[in-house]
Design a protein around this motif. Structure first.
Motif, PDB file in Angstrom:
ATOM      1  N   GLN A 170       0.832  -1.217   0.000  1.00 28.54           N
ATOM      2  CA  GLN A 170       0.000   0.000   0.000  1.00 28.54           C
ATOM      3  C   GLN A 170       0.859   1.257   0.000  1.00 28.54           C
ATOM      4  OE1 GLN A 170      -3.210   1.385   0.415  1.00 28.54           O
ATOM      5  NE2 GLN A 170      -3.801  -0.510  -0.613  1.00 28.54           N
ATOM      6  N   VAL A 171       1.841   1.263   0.907  1.00 24.65           N
ATOM      7  CA  VAL A 171       2.727   2.429   1.012  1.00 24.65           C
ATOM      8  C   VAL A 171       3.485   2.618  -0.301  1.00 24.65           C
ATOM      9  CG1 VAL A 171       4.720   3.404   2.220  1.00 24.65           C
ATOM     10  CG2 VAL A 171       2.962   2.203   3.527  1.00 24.65           C
ATOM     11  N   ILE A 172       4.075   1.540  -0.793  1.00 22.63           N
ATOM     12  CA  ILE A 172       4.895   1.638  -2.009  1.00 22.63           C
ATOM     13  C   ILE A 172       4.069   2.137  -3.190  1.00 22.63           C
ATOM     14  CG2 ILE A 172       6.201   0.271  -3.722  1.00 22.63           C
ATOM     15  CD1 ILE A 172       7.128  -1.482  -1.390  1.00 22.63           C
ATOM     16  N   ASP A 173       2.825   1.654  -3.273  1.00 21.99           N
ATOM     17  CA  ASP A 173       1.977   2.030  -4.401  1.00 21.99           C
ATOM     18  C   ASP A 173       1.572   3.505  -4.385  1.00 21.99           C
ATOM     19  OD1 ASP A 173       2.126  -0.494  -5.370  1.00 21.99           O
ATOM     20  OD2 ASP A 173       0.164  -1.147  -4.618  1.00 21.99           O
ATOM     21  N   HIS A 174       1.759   4.165  -3.258  1.00 22.23           N
ATOM     22  CA  HIS A 174       1.282   5.543  -3.152  1.00 22.23           C
ATOM     23  C   HIS A 174       2.383   6.561  -2.884  1.00 22.23           C
ATOM     24  CE1 HIS A 174      -2.462   3.260  -2.529  1.00 22.23           C
ATOM     25  NE2 HIS A 174      -3.018   4.304  -3.144  1.00 22.23           N
ATOM     26  N   THR A 175       3.618   6.194  -3.162  1.00 19.55           N
ATOM     27  CA  THR A 175       4.693   7.158  -2.942  1.00 19.55           C
ATOM     28  C   THR A 175       5.796   6.973  -3.972  1.00 19.55           C
ATOM     29  OG1 THR A 175       6.264   8.050  -1.330  1.00 19.55           O
ATOM     30  CG2 THR A 175       5.928   5.688  -1.280  1.00 19.55           C
ATOM     31  N   ARG A 176       6.514   8.073  -4.230  1.00 22.31           N
ATOM     32  CA  ARG A 176       7.689   7.954  -5.097  1.00 22.31           C
ATOM     33  C   ARG A 176       8.961   7.780  -4.271  1.00 22.31           C
ATOM     34  NH1 ARG A 176       6.072  12.724  -7.206  1.00 22.31           N
ATOM     35  NH2 ARG A 176       8.185  13.559  -7.138  1.00 22.31           N
ATOM     36  N   VAL A 177       8.824   7.891  -2.950  1.00 21.05           N
ATOM     37  CA  VAL A 177       9.968   7.695  -2.057  1.00 21.05           C
ATOM     38  C   VAL A 177      10.314   6.202  -2.019  1.00 21.05           C
ATOM     39  CG1 VAL A 177      10.747   7.915   0.346  1.00 21.05           C
ATOM     40  CG2 VAL A 177       9.290   9.679  -0.667  1.00 21.05           C
ATOM     41  N   GLU A 178      11.607   5.903  -2.104  1.00 21.34           N
ATOM     42  CA  GLU A 178      12.023   4.499  -2.009  1.00 21.34           C
ATOM     43  C   GLU A 178      11.676   3.943  -0.628  1.00 21.34           C
ATOM     44  OE1 GLU A 178      16.126   5.074  -4.639  1.00 21.34           O
ATOM     45  OE2 GLU A 178      16.222   4.368  -2.571  1.00 21.34           O
ATOM     46  N   ILE A 179      11.293   2.679  -0.584  1.00 22.01           N
ATOM     47  CA  ILE A 179      10.919   2.065   0.687  1.00 22.01           C
ATOM     48  C   ILE A 179      11.918   0.976   1.072  1.00 22.01           C
ATOM     49  CG2 ILE A 179       9.160   0.685   1.875  1.00 22.01           C
ATOM     50  CD1 ILE A 179       8.437   3.680   1.483  1.00 22.01           C
ATOM     51  N   GLU A 180      12.403   1.107   2.312  1.00 20.39           N
ATOM     52  CA  GLU A 180      13.336   0.120   2.867  1.00 20.39           C
ATOM     53  C   GLU A 180      12.628  -0.618   3.996  1.00 20.39           C
ATOM     54  OE1 GLU A 180      17.377   1.590   3.399  1.00 20.39           O
ATOM     55  OE2 GLU A 180      17.488   0.681   5.376  1.00 20.39           O
ATOM     56  N   VAL A 181      12.798  -1.946   4.039  1.00 22.35           N
ATOM     57  CA  VAL A 181      12.182  -2.711   5.122  1.00 22.35           C
ATOM     58  C   VAL A 181      13.246  -3.540   5.837  1.00 22.35           C
ATOM     59  CG1 VAL A 181       9.971  -2.914   3.902  1.00 22.35           C
ATOM     60  CG2 VAL A 181      11.660  -4.761   3.700  1.00 22.35           C
ATOM     61  N   PHE A 182      12.937  -3.947   7.057  1.00 27.58           N
ATOM     62  CA  PHE A 182      13.861  -4.795   7.800  1.00 27.58           C
ATOM     63  C   PHE A 182      13.771  -6.232   7.313  1.00 27.58           C
ATOM     64  CE2 PHE A 182      14.158  -1.224  10.560  1.00 27.58           C
ATOM     65  CZ  PHE A 182      15.423  -1.343  11.107  1.00 27.58           C
ATOM     66  N   GLY A 183      14.937  -6.862   7.194  1.00 24.40           N
ATOM     67  CA  GLY A 183      14.973  -8.231   6.690  1.00 24.40           C
ATOM     68  C   GLY A 183      15.435  -9.246   7.702  1.00 24.40           C
ATOM     69  N   PHE A 184      16.278  -8.811   8.625  1.00 23.37           N
ATOM     70  CA  PHE A 184      16.800  -9.755   9.606  1.00 23.37           C
ATOM     71  C   PHE A 184      17.268  -9.020  10.852  1.00 23.37           C
ATOM     72  CE2 PHE A 184      19.954 -12.354  11.743  1.00 23.37           C
ATOM     73  CZ  PHE A 184      19.311 -13.575  11.798  1.00 23.37           C
ATOM     74  N   GLY A 185      17.061  -9.639  12.002  1.00 25.53           N
ATOM     75  CA  GLY A 185      17.627  -9.105  13.233  1.00 25.53           C
ATOM     76  C   GLY A 185      16.637  -9.058  14.376  1.00 25.53           C
ATOM     77  N   SER A 186      17.103  -8.549  15.498  1.00 23.27           N
ATOM     78  CA  SER A 186      16.258  -8.457  16.679  1.00 23.27           C
ATOM     79  C   SER A 186      15.052  -7.582  16.374  1.00 23.27           C
ATOM     80  CB  SER A 186      17.033  -7.847  17.843  1.00 23.27           C
ATOM     81  OG  SER A 186      17.972  -8.763  18.312  1.00 23.27           O
ATOM     82  N   LEU A 187      13.954  -7.904  17.046  1.00 22.27           N
ATOM     83  CA  LEU A 187      12.724  -7.171  16.790  1.00 22.27           C
ATOM     84  C   LEU A 187      12.487  -6.092  17.825  1.00 22.27           C
ATOM     85  CD1 LEU A 187      10.196  -9.942  15.825  1.00 22.27           C
ATOM     86  CD2 LEU A 187      10.774  -7.957  14.460  1.00 22.27           C
ATOM     87  N   CYS A 188      11.991  -4.999  17.388  1.00 19.42           N
ATOM     88  CA  CYS A 188      11.514  -3.947  18.285  1.00 19.42           C
ATOM     89  C   CYS A 188      10.080  -3.721  17.847  1.00 19.42           C
ATOM     90  CB  CYS A 188      12.361  -2.695  18.112  1.00 19.42           C
ATOM     91  SG  CYS A 188      11.745  -1.251  18.960  1.00 19.42           S
ATOM     92  N   VAL A 189       9.159  -4.022  18.755  1.00 19.66           N
ATOM     93  CA  VAL A 189       7.767  -4.143  18.319  1.00 19.66           C
ATOM     94  C   VAL A 189       6.926  -2.887  18.466  1.00 19.66           C
ATOM     95  CG1 VAL A 189       7.571  -6.598  18.659  1.00 19.66           C
ATOM     96  CG2 VAL A 189       7.244  -5.065  20.587  1.00 19.66           C
ATOM     97  N   MET A 190       7.424  -1.927  19.250  1.00 20.88           N
ATOM     98  CA  MET A 190       6.558  -0.834  19.665  1.00 20.88           C
ATOM     99  C   MET A 190       6.531   0.312  18.665  1.00 20.88           C
ATOM    100  SD  MET A 190       5.338  -1.678  22.603  1.00 20.88           S
ATOM    101  CE  MET A 190       5.604  -2.749  23.995  1.00 20.88           C
ATOM    102  N   VAL A 191       6.336   0.069  17.422  1.00 24.11           N
ATOM    103  CA  VAL A 191       6.386   1.112  16.395  1.00 24.11           C
ATOM    104  C   VAL A 191       7.603   1.990  16.693  1.00 24.11           C
ATOM    105  CG1 VAL A 191       5.103   2.813  15.073  1.00 24.11           C
ATOM    106  CG2 VAL A 191       3.882   1.161  16.462  1.00 24.11           C
ATOM    107  N   GLU A 192       8.745   1.515  16.312  1.00 29.28           N
ATOM    108  CA  GLU A 192      10.017   2.128  16.701  1.00 29.28           C
ATOM    109  C   GLU A 192       9.888   3.598  17.042  1.00 29.28           C
ATOM    110  OE1 GLU A 192       9.754  -0.135  14.589  1.00 29.28           O
ATOM    111  OE2 GLU A 192      11.558  -1.366  14.413  1.00 29.28           O
ATOM    112  N   GLY A 193      10.453   3.950  18.142  1.00 28.99           N
ATOM    113  CA  GLY A 193      10.453   5.351  18.497  1.00 28.99           C
ATOM    114  C   GLY A 193       9.337   5.734  19.467  1.00 28.99           C
ATOM    115  N   ARG A 194       8.345   4.917  19.598  1.00 28.98           N
ATOM    116  CA  ARG A 194       7.249   5.330  20.486  1.00 28.98           C
ATOM    117  C   ARG A 194       7.212   4.519  21.783  1.00 28.98           C
ATOM    118  NH1 ARG A 194       2.587   5.343  16.040  1.00 28.98           N
ATOM    119  NH2 ARG A 194       3.682   6.581  14.500  1.00 28.98           N
ATOM    120  N   CYS A 195       8.221   3.691  21.998  1.00 29.38           N
ATOM    121  CA  CYS A 195       8.192   2.816  23.158  1.00 29.38           C
ATOM    122  C   CYS A 195       8.718   3.528  24.391  1.00 29.38           C
ATOM    123  CB  CYS A 195       9.037   1.589  22.871  1.00 29.38           C
ATOM    124  SG  CYS A 195       9.212   0.526  24.294  1.00 29.38           S
ATOM    125  N   LEU A 196       8.022   3.363  25.510  1.00 26.67           N
ATOM    126  CA  LEU A 196       8.419   4.024  26.745  1.00 26.67           C
ATOM    127  C   LEU A 196       9.001   3.054  27.770  1.00 26.67           C
ATOM    128  CD1 LEU A 196       5.464   6.537  27.165  1.00 26.67           C
ATOM    129  CD2 LEU A 196       7.812   7.045  26.528  1.00 26.67           C
TER     130      LEU A 196
END
Ligand code: SF4
Lengths: 338, 144
Positions: free
Chosen positions: A158-184
């Protein structure tokens, strides 16, 4: 499935010069690194680059025709934001291929001071929808955005289809689940968090207790987990602890697993993901070498014959050994959420 | 070169454990100081100064104690509670040093035991990781 899509860039972590060289030698298209201070989200003692090692690393990568990204992905704090401005100045001076930023104030500074400098939007910006990404493009000419590890594959598309900005996703590694940046959670336990101090569950608050029965992990006094003899241990991050909730002790927030998207590579290529990122600047050159080599092989195989792609047991074996908790998951990518 | 899965026999540990630990310890400290002097070990001594360390090679029964000041590493008796103790079998230490194995992986697998000051442990781990062996003659022994 048309095989015309370009292969996503393989973006690998470097916490040190040897790790950077290991990434380049094993097939990373791009490496990302941070400076030795709290301007990046892996601000660990003894990790990261000073001016000399950064120059040497960039020289090495460019000599091998690979790109280097500089992560300045914490939020400028309080009265003195000169450190963050200096980090951007330094990145421009070093000649990195792009700077990864989370703070929109810093995006504005970088755009104004260095109109030619390529800017990426960090996962720490927590942009999960195309409106946010397109706005950052409009305002600061962001060229790429890194998506938080909470979206399903459909949502990424959905995101890719609606933007011209390149999209990078995580492929491997430890998970941070709290919508990165919003975890307290880390702030709650220690007063320091990824966005403010560049580190989740800082080591100076961690105590390992070697009991006769179990290994206890405490974060600022809070018992995060206990590992019995022979049971694999994990990082004492709050979200991955086992807690007692209404009489039951279990992973109440998240299990200590690692993300591994290998099985989904053909779909990831097909929806037009521009880059796949490997987590782990805090890990050793040995980890970087092994993960990079494995994902390079898998990505090339998926690019060659997407229809016939299947995950080789050897790849899974190599990666599961390195994974936190030694379990792997496709994370949110294959959740049925709409 | 891969290091075989191997544990020293218990008899070795009891033998080595009875020998004085000073010579291997002296060798370790001298090596560290040499590496530092030649800028191969990029140690920020201000982070290490004033701390005591112990490397415990479990299957060899060896305990190597040393300390650091602003300049150098020194052989030291560190008592029962060094600021940082790293324990593993010889083969796992070798894997870690030769970059065949990631220290975090060994730690997750409970093959590397870290006791004491966790942040100091991280500093030491990151220091070892940042040694660029490709600039030394030892390069060809390295796994990566
Ligand atoms: S506690 Fe967990 S979810 Fe929160 S920032 Fe740390 S790793 Fe992410």
């Amino acid at each position: 499935m048309p095989a015309t899509r370009p292969l996503p860039e393989l973006v690998c972590p470097a916490g040190s010069l040897p790790a950077l060289k290991a990434a380049v030698d094993n097939g990373a298209d791009t490496v990302y690194l941070g400076l030795k201070n709290d301007t990046n989200a892996r601000n660990f003692a003894g990790l990261n680059f000073d001016d000399r090692t950064a120059r040497e690393g960039i020289r090495y990568a460019h000599q091998h025709e690979r790109k280097v990204l500089l992560a300045i992905n914490t939020y400028a704090q309080g009265g003195d934001i000169s450190r963050w401005h200096r980090a951007i100045d330094e990145g421009a001076d070093l000649g990195v291929d792009a700077i990864i930023l989370a703070d929109i104030g810093l995006m504005e500074y970088a755009r104004r001071r260095y109109p030619e400098l390529r800017l990426h939007m960090s996962v720490q910006s927590s942009a999960t929808n195309y409106e946010a990404i397109n706005l950052a493009q409009e305002l600061f000419d962001i060229r790429r955005a890194v998506l938080p590890r909470v979206l399903t594959l459909d949502q990424v598309k959905q995101v890719i289809d609606h933007t011209r900005v390149e999209i990078e996703v995580f492929g491997f590694g430890s998970l941070c689940v709290m919508v990165e940046g919003r975890c307290l959670l880390s702030s709650y336990a220690t007063g320091e968090s990824p966005n403010s101090h560049g580190v989740c569950s800082p080591a100076k608050f961690v105590r390992w207790e070697h009991g006769s029965q179990a290994l206890g992990a405490r974060l600022n006094g809070i018992l995060i987990d206990e590992y019995q003899q022979g049971e694999p241990a994990g990082y004492p991050t709050l979200c991955k602890g086992r807690f007692e909730v209404e009489g039951d002790t279990y992973y109440a927030l998240e299990e200590p697993t690692s993300l591994n998207v290998m099985a989904m590579l053909p779909q990831i290529i097909d929806i037009g993901v521009a880059a796949i990122k490997v987590e782990g600047r805090q890990r050793s050159p040995a980890y970087v070498a092994q993960v990079t080599r494995t994902l390079r092989e898998a990505l090339d195989a998926a690019g060659r014959e997407p229809q016939r792609f299947s995950v080789k047991p050897g790849w899974t074996q190599a990666l599961s050994k390195l994974a936190e908790g030694q379990q792997q998951t496709l994370g949110a990518y294959n959740r049925p959420w709409k | 070169m891969r290091i075989p899965e191997l544990t020293l026999p218990a008899s070795m540990a009891s033998l080595l454990g009875r020998l004085p630990a000073t010579p291997p310890c002296w060798a370790l400290v001298t090596t560290l100081n040499q590496l530092k002097k030649r800028d191969i070990l990029p140690a920020d001594m201000s982070l290490l100064a004033g701390h005591s360390f112990e490397v415990h090679v479990q299957d060899a029964g060896l305990r190597l104690g040393f300390s650091a000041d602003e300049e150098n590493f020194k052989v030291a008796s560190v008592g029962d509670t060094p600021d940082l103790r790293l324990s593993a079998n010889l083969a796992d230490f070798a894997r870690m040093m030769l970059r065949e194995e990631d220290p975090d992986t060994l730690f997750f697998n409970r093959k590397l035991i870290i006791e004491g000051d966790t942040e100091l442990g991280l500093i030491v781990k990151n220091l070892l990781d940042s040694v660029d062996w490709s600039s030394t003659p030892l390069q060809r022994f390295m796994a990566v």
